[in-house]
Scaffold this motif. Structure first.
Motif, PDB file in Angstrom:
ATOM      1  N   ASP A 170       0.856  -1.192   0.000  1.00 25.58           N
ATOM      2  CA  ASP A 170       0.000   0.000   0.000  1.00 25.58           C
ATOM      3  C   ASP A 170       0.892   1.242   0.000  1.00 25.58           C
ATOM      4  OD1 ASP A 170      -1.802   2.018   0.317  1.00 25.58           O
ATOM      5  OD2 ASP A 170      -2.783   1.192   2.093  1.00 25.58           O
ATOM      6  N   PRO A 171       1.118   1.861  -1.151  1.00 26.43           N
ATOM      7  CA  PRO A 171       1.998   3.038  -1.222  1.00 26.43           C
ATOM      8  C   PRO A 171       1.447   4.252  -0.492  1.00 26.43           C
ATOM      9  CG  PRO A 171       0.894   2.665  -3.321  1.00 26.43           C
ATOM     10  CD  PRO A 171       0.591   1.484  -2.468  1.00 26.43           C
ATOM     11  N   ALA A 172       0.184   4.211  -0.054  1.00 26.04           N
ATOM     12  CA  ALA A 172      -0.390   5.343   0.675  1.00 26.04           C
ATOM     13  C   ALA A 172       0.057   5.362   2.140  1.00 26.04           C
ATOM     14  CB  ALA A 172      -1.915   5.286   0.608  1.00 26.04           C
ATOM     15  N   LEU A 173       0.625   4.267   2.635  1.00 27.99           N
ATOM     16  CA  LEU A 173       1.076   4.205   4.018  1.00 27.99           C
ATOM     17  C   LEU A 173       2.357   5.009   4.213  1.00 27.99           C
ATOM     18  CD1 LEU A 173       0.503   0.397   4.727  1.00 27.99           C
ATOM     19  CD2 LEU A 173      -0.922   2.308   5.507  1.00 27.99           C
ATOM     20  N   GLU A 174       2.664   5.343   5.461  1.00 33.34           N
ATOM     21  CA  GLU A 174       3.925   6.007   5.760  1.00 33.34           C
ATOM     22  C   GLU A 174       5.084   5.081   5.387  1.00 33.34           C
ATOM     23  OE1 GLU A 174       3.909   7.204   9.811  1.00 33.34           O
ATOM     24  OE2 GLU A 174       2.381   8.754   9.519  1.00 33.34           O
ATOM     25  N   PRO A 175       6.242   5.663   5.031  1.00 31.99           N
ATOM     26  CA  PRO A 175       7.356   4.868   4.474  1.00 31.99           C
ATOM     27  C   PRO A 175       7.732   3.604   5.253  1.00 31.99           C
ATOM     28  CG  PRO A 175       7.814   7.186   4.216  1.00 31.99           C
ATOM     29  CD  PRO A 175       6.528   7.099   5.003  1.00 31.99           C
ATOM     30  N   PRO A 176       7.823   3.617   6.603  1.00 27.54           N
ATOM     31  CA  PRO A 176       8.225   2.374   7.268  1.00 27.54           C
ATOM     32  C   PRO A 176       7.234   1.229   7.093  1.00 27.54           C
ATOM     33  CG  PRO A 176       8.532   4.256   8.728  1.00 27.54           C
ATOM     34  CD  PRO A 176       7.746   4.745   7.559  1.00 27.54           C
ATOM     35  N   PHE A 177       5.991   1.555   6.704  1.00 29.96           N
ATOM     36  CA  PHE A 177       4.974   0.523   6.496  1.00 29.96           C
ATOM     37  C   PHE A 177       4.882   0.078   5.033  1.00 29.96           C
ATOM     38  CE2 PHE A 177       3.676   2.794  10.299  1.00 29.96           C
ATOM     39  CZ  PHE A 177       3.328   1.782  11.155  1.00 29.96           C
ATOM     40  N   GLN A 178       5.665   0.707   4.174  1.00 30.08           N
ATOM     41  CA  GLN A 178       5.541   0.414   2.741  1.00 30.08           C
ATOM     42  C   GLN A 178       6.389  -0.801   2.361  1.00 30.08           C
ATOM     43  OE1 GLN A 178       6.365   3.932   0.467  1.00 30.08           O
ATOM     44  NE2 GLN A 178       4.665   5.085   1.346  1.00 30.08           N
ATOM     45  N   LEU A 179       6.103  -1.905   2.981  1.00 35.87           N
ATOM     46  CA  LEU A 179       6.810  -3.139   2.669  1.00 35.87           C
ATOM     47  C   LEU A 179       6.292  -3.707   1.356  1.00 35.87           C
ATOM     48  CD1 LEU A 179       6.768  -4.789   6.197  1.00 35.87           C
ATOM     49  CD2 LEU A 179       8.646  -3.538   5.124  1.00 35.87           C
ATOM     50  N   GLY A 180       7.196  -4.276   0.578  1.00 37.79           N
ATOM     51  CA  GLY A 180       6.780  -4.964  -0.629  1.00 37.79           C
ATOM     52  C   GLY A 180       6.228  -6.338  -0.298  1.00 37.79           C
ATOM     53  N   PHE A 181       5.832  -7.048  -1.329  1.00 39.50           N
ATOM     54  CA  PHE A 181       5.273  -8.384  -1.134  1.00 39.50           C
ATOM     55  C   PHE A 181       6.348  -9.323  -0.598  1.00 39.50           C
ATOM     56  CE2 PHE A 181       4.059 -12.606  -2.875  1.00 39.50           C
ATOM     57  CZ  PHE A 181       2.911 -12.774  -2.110  1.00 39.50           C
ATOM     58  N   ARG A 182       5.984 -10.116   0.387  1.00 43.02           N
ATOM     59  CA  ARG A 182       6.877 -11.110   1.005  1.00 43.02           C
ATOM     60  C   ARG A 182       6.269 -12.480   0.753  1.00 43.02           C
ATOM     61  NH1 ARG A 182       6.828 -12.082   7.199  1.00 43.02           N
ATOM     62  NH2 ARG A 182       8.597 -13.469   7.571  1.00 43.02           N
ATOM     63  N   PRO A 183       6.798 -13.229  -0.200  1.00 42.03           N
ATOM     64  CA  PRO A 183       6.157 -14.487  -0.599  1.00 42.03           C
ATOM     65  C   PRO A 183       6.395 -15.613   0.401  1.00 42.03           C
ATOM     66  CG  PRO A 183       8.193 -14.181  -1.810  1.00 42.03           C
ATOM     67  CD  PRO A 183       8.011 -12.946  -0.983  1.00 42.03           C
ATOM     68  N   GLY A 184       5.536 -16.617   0.311  1.00 42.90           N
ATOM     69  CA  GLY A 184       5.767 -17.829   1.085  1.00 42.90           C
ATOM     70  C   GLY A 184       6.889 -18.659   0.486  1.00 42.90           C
ATOM     71  N   THR A 185       7.050 -18.594  -0.821  1.00 46.50           N
ATOM     72  CA  THR A 185       8.091 -19.348  -1.531  1.00 46.50           C
ATOM     73  C   THR A 185       9.460 -19.051  -0.930  1.00 46.50           C
ATOM     74  OG1 THR A 185       6.796 -19.249  -3.561  1.00 46.50           O
ATOM     75  CG2 THR A 185       9.148 -19.737  -3.775  1.00 46.50           C
ATOM     76  N   ALA A 186      10.227 -20.096  -0.587  1.00 49.95           N
ATOM     77  CA  ALA A 186      11.457 -19.857   0.158  1.00 49.95           C
ATOM     78  C   ALA A 186      12.473 -20.967  -0.020  1.00 49.95           C
ATOM     79  CB  ALA A 186      11.135 -19.685   1.644  1.00 49.95           C
ATOM     80  N   ILE A 187      13.720 -20.580   0.230  1.00 54.15           N
ATOM     81  CA  ILE A 187      14.860 -21.501   0.344  1.00 54.15           C
ATOM     82  C   ILE A 187      15.441 -21.311   1.738  1.00 54.15           C
ATOM     83  CG2 ILE A 187      17.170 -22.071  -0.496  1.00 54.15           C
ATOM     84  CD1 ILE A 187      16.334 -20.773  -3.188  1.00 54.15           C
ATOM     85  N   TYR A 188      15.517 -22.384   2.494  1.00 53.84           N
ATOM     86  CA  TYR A 188      16.157 -22.369   3.810  1.00 53.84           C
ATOM     87  C   TYR A 188      17.465 -23.142   3.706  1.00 53.84           C
ATOM     88  CZ  TYR A 188      11.744 -20.818   5.944  1.00 53.84           C
ATOM     89  OH  TYR A 188      10.621 -20.112   6.287  1.00 53.84           O
ATOM     90  N   CYS A 189      18.539 -22.575   4.221  1.00 53.68           N
ATOM     91  CA  CYS A 189      19.815 -23.274   4.119  1.00 53.68           C
ATOM     92  C   CYS A 189      20.676 -22.972   5.331  1.00 53.68           C
ATOM     93  CB  CYS A 189      20.551 -22.885   2.835  1.00 53.68           C
ATOM     94  SG  CYS A 189      21.105 -21.162   2.761  1.00 53.68           S
ATOM     95  N   GLY A 190      21.725 -23.778   5.500  1.00 53.81           N
ATOM     96  CA  GLY A 190      22.676 -23.541   6.564  1.00 53.81           C
ATOM     97  C   GLY A 190      23.129 -24.821   7.225  1.00 53.81           C
ATOM     98  N   ASP A 191      23.743 -24.635   8.383  1.00 55.11           N
ATOM     99  CA  ASP A 191      24.221 -25.735   9.209  1.00 55.11           C
ATOM    100  C   ASP A 191      23.163 -25.987  10.278  1.00 55.11           C
ATOM    101  OD1 ASP A 191      25.457 -27.428  10.969  1.00 55.11           O
ATOM    102  OD2 ASP A 191      27.198 -26.151  11.358  1.00 55.11           O
ATOM    103  N   PHE A 192      22.391 -27.059  10.096  1.00 59.08           N
ATOM    104  CA  PHE A 192      21.276 -27.345  11.000  1.00 59.08           C
ATOM    105  C   PHE A 192      21.679 -28.251  12.164  1.00 59.08           C
ATOM    106  CE2 PHE A 192      19.282 -25.716   7.257  1.00 59.08           C
ATOM    107  CZ  PHE A 192      18.122 -25.105   7.695  1.00 59.08           C
ATOM    108  N   ASN A 193      22.869 -28.797  12.117  1.00 59.35           N
ATOM    109  CA  ASN A 193      23.392 -29.607  13.221  1.00 59.35           C
ATOM    110  C   ASN A 193      22.503 -30.781  13.590  1.00 59.35           C
ATOM    111  OD1 ASN A 193      26.008 -28.799  13.991  1.00 59.35           O
ATOM    112  ND2 ASN A 193      25.204 -26.892  14.832  1.00 59.35           N
ATOM    113  N   PHE A 194      21.872 -31.384  12.583  1.00 57.29           N
ATOM    114  CA  PHE A 194      21.184 -32.653  12.797  1.00 57.29           C
ATOM    115  C   PHE A 194      21.406 -33.546  11.586  1.00 57.29           C
ATOM    116  CE2 PHE A 194      17.372 -29.851  11.644  1.00 57.29           C
ATOM    117  CZ  PHE A 194      17.300 -30.246  10.311  1.00 57.29           C
ATOM    118  N   GLY A 195      21.212 -34.837  11.791  1.00 56.54           N
ATOM    119  CA  GLY A 195      21.398 -35.791  10.713  1.00 56.54           C
ATOM    120  C   GLY A 195      20.117 -36.028   9.943  1.00 56.54           C
TER     121      GLY A 195
END
Length: 281
Positions: A170-195
């Motif tokens: 919503d571009p009508a909101l004040e700047p700190p609230f003007q977040l773009g779309f944040r999708p559910g689609t994701a890549i998670y990566c790293g050292d998970f320390n489990f087998g």
């Protein structure tokens, strides 16, 4: 799209010497679009090899064409100088949002020592469309703390999927609230320390709540039942006692069809972990 994840062991190789340039050389040869690193250090001369330089700055300087997000869940001050230890994400793609999540660190009387853990989350404008890339390094010593961290990752993922279902910029909101779309689609990566045969692994990949995208193991997606390549325990390091898998790419189910390769680069001895590589078409 190529993503590399690597626990770099603060650049300390099997000879006990820090050669951050060796880490940089390996990464440049892999030519990733997104780099996700764990165990990056700054101002920690007491670590093996003396990690006194800011590796966050060294790595960012070596990849000047990338955008950097850093997170140091462990930040301890000595003489007002921060000693930092944590995660780093570098992206060729435009980053539209970033969040630095602190993961749970419940008191465990059986393992009173330890360090706080975190997870970097970014929203990237990648060629196939916006997606989230998240990198983390979970607790090693305390199973209780690691389980709490896994539960929080699932909670954050389900929250992101739920928000994506209802939120519109919503571009009508004040700047700190003007977040773009944040999708559910994701890549998670790293050292998970489990087998891969552990209860923790199964807990992370348990069926998602209604409306949330399920997570799948990119290795299993691409390789099926082929035995998993070890991501640590090679090249004569003191830890672990035998080769095993601790590092992973987990992707949302809508990305499974785009996984064209998932590999472990076993040749380098620049860290006690091996870099892992995910390719999406």
């Amino acid at each position: 799209m190529r993503v590399v994840s690597w626990n770099i062991h603060w650049g300390c190789g099997r000879d006990g010497r820090i050669r951050i340039h060796a880490i940089i050389d390996v990464l440049r040869k892999l030519n990733p679009d997104v780099i996700c690193l764990q165990e990056v250090a700054a101002n920690h001369p007491e670590l093996e090899g003396s990690a006194s330089a800011s590796q966050f700055k060294q790595l960012a300087g070596a990849f000047g064409g990338y955008h950097m997000i850093e997170q140091a869940p462990s930040e301890i001050y000595r003489n007002n100088l921060p000693r930092q230890f944590g995660n780093l994400l570098l992206s060729k793609y435009r980053i539209t949002q970033a969040q630095r999540h602190m993961l749970p660190w419940p008191v465990d009387p059986e393992h009173p020592a330890g360090m706080p853990r975190g997870m970097i989350e970014t929203v990237l404008e990648a060629p196939g469309g916006k997606l989230r890339v998240l990198t983390t390094h979970l607790e090693y010593y305390s199973p209780m703390q690691r389980r709490a961290q896994i539960a929080r990752i699932r909670e954050l993922h389900e929250e992101a999927c739920a928000r994506a279902a209802v939120y519109q910029p919503d571009p009508a909101l004040e700047p700190p609230f003007q977040l773009g779309f944040r999708p559910g689609t994701a890549i998670y990566c790293g050292d998970f320390n489990f087998g891969p045969d552990s209860e923790d692994y199964r807990a992370l990949l348990a069926p998602a709540s209604s409306g949330a995208l399920g997570l799948v193991d990119a290795w299993r997606v691409h390789h099926g039942d082929i035995p998993r390549a070890p991501t640590a325990g090679l090249h004569g390091f003191k830890w672990p006692e035998k080769p095993g898998c601790y590092d992973y790419f987990f992707v949302t189910e809508d990305l499974a069809g785009r996984v064209s390769d998932m590999s472990v680069q076993s040749e380098t001895s620049a860290s006690d972990h091996q870099p892992i590589v995910l390719d999406l078409n």
